[in-house]
Design an enzyme around this catalytic site. Structure first.
Site, mmCIF file in Angstrom:
data_model
loop_
_atom_site.group_PDB
_atom_site.id
_atom_site.type_symbol
_atom_site.label_atom_id
_atom_site.label_comp_id
_atom_site.label_asym_id
_atom_site.label_seq_id
_atom_site.Cartn_x
_atom_site.Cartn_y
_atom_site.Cartn_z
ATOM 1 C CG ASP A 98 -1.760 -1.035 1.196
ATOM 2 O OD1 ASP A 98 -2.172 -1.673 0.213
ATOM 3 O OD2 ASP A 98 -2.306 -1.495 2.228
HETATM 4 N N1 URA Z 1 -1.269 -6.070 3.586
HETATM 5 C C1 URA Z 1 -1.950 -4.811 3.688
HETATM 6 O O1 URA Z 1 -2.926 -4.506 4.339
HETATM 7 N N2 URA Z 1 -1.159 -3.704 3.093
HETATM 8 C C2 URA Z 1 0.191 -3.960 2.730
HETATM 9 O O2 URA Z 1 0.729 -2.863 1.937
HETATM 10 C C3 URA Z 1 0.686 -5.301 2.528
HETATM 11 C C4 URA Z 1 -0.200 -6.287 3.220
#
Ligand code: URA
Length: 249
Positions: free
Chosen positions: A105
């Site tokens: 993310d």
């Molecule tokens: N899980 C998430 O919620 N976000 C990420 O960036 C990676 C794994």
């Protein structure tokens, strides 16, 4: 990879295909010490020595990178509006088709692998393969043994039930907890959704490892380097592309 000389130059992003043809015809390009004037001459990108205007070029078109992703960048090959992780790499990596393996993310930090090997990328992400990913998460509230058990049992989410995951509580203070979590899937917002299902909002998320590779302590946020041959070999094993070596390397 075997390719035409003009295509090789344009793949490396040094010029367009038509500029490459011109440069080659004008005698500006040498292959293994010989001036080559045929734009269609066959070249081997991994073994031939390439010079442009007497300057050596790094001609490799299959490269693999580990990046310490900072917060604030999208994990994408390109985006019209927002900066992406590709902005941290020299332009040649985008030009030869280096792509992130999966997604972190925008606000997640930590280890991100990028590769030009589409098959390896696809295999590492395959739901059937279950490559372990380890994250450190700071979450709201006090985690407990019940959360450890819930992660182990597999947390039901709106659209699927997560595979059993390992939750280790590293510290707990009055308002937040720090935990290490190992998941074997990589669904959208997976770790955040798993914690949310237990009523713990994720405040920060950092990936420590992906399959056999761990973020090195000497790779600062925003920095990257190419994988060593040994790291690449481990990743290829994790992708089921080569059998494990007897020495475990
Ligand atoms: N899980 C998430 O919620 N976000 C990420 O960036 C990676 C794994």
């Amino acid at each position: 990879m075997k390719t035409r000389l003009d295509r090789w130059l344009s793949l490396l992003g040094v010029c367009s295909r038509s500029e490459a043809k011109d440069l080659i015809r004008k005698g500006a390009v040498q292959l293994n010490g010989q001036t080559v004037r045929d734009p269609g001459a066959e070249a081997d990108t991994e073994s031939d020595a390439l010079l442009l205007r007497n300057q050596p070029l790094d001609g490799r078109v299959t490269r693999h990178v580990m990046l310490h992703k900072p917060a604030g960048l999208l994990t994408a090959a390109r985006d019209r509006k927002q900066p992406t992780v590709m902005d941290l790499l020299p332009a040649v990596y985008a030009s030869i088709g280096c792509m992130p393996v999966g997604r972190l993310d925008k606000d997640t930090t930590g280890l991100l692998i990028l590769t030009c090997d589409g098959e390896m990328n696809h295999r590492l992400l395959s739901p059937a393969r279950h490559v372990d990913k380890v994250y450190e998460a700071r979450v709201e509230g006090r985690l407990s043994g019940a959360d450890i058990q819930a992660f182990m049992d597999g947390i039901p989410l709106a659209d699927f039930t997560a595979l059993p995951a390992q939750l280790e509580i590293l510290s707990v203070d009055a308002k937040t907890s720090l935990a290490r979590v190992t998941v074997r899937e990589g669904k959208f917002h997976q770790v955040k959704r798993m914690f949310a299902a237990r009523r713990h909002e994720v405040l920060t998320l950092h990936r420590l490892s992906f399959g056999p590779l761990t973020l090195p302590s000497d790779l600062p946020e925003g920095s990257w380097r190419e994988l060593t041959p040994q790291e690449l070999s481990l990743l290829r094993q994790a992708a089921g592309m080569t059998p494990p070596r007897p020495d475990g390397k």
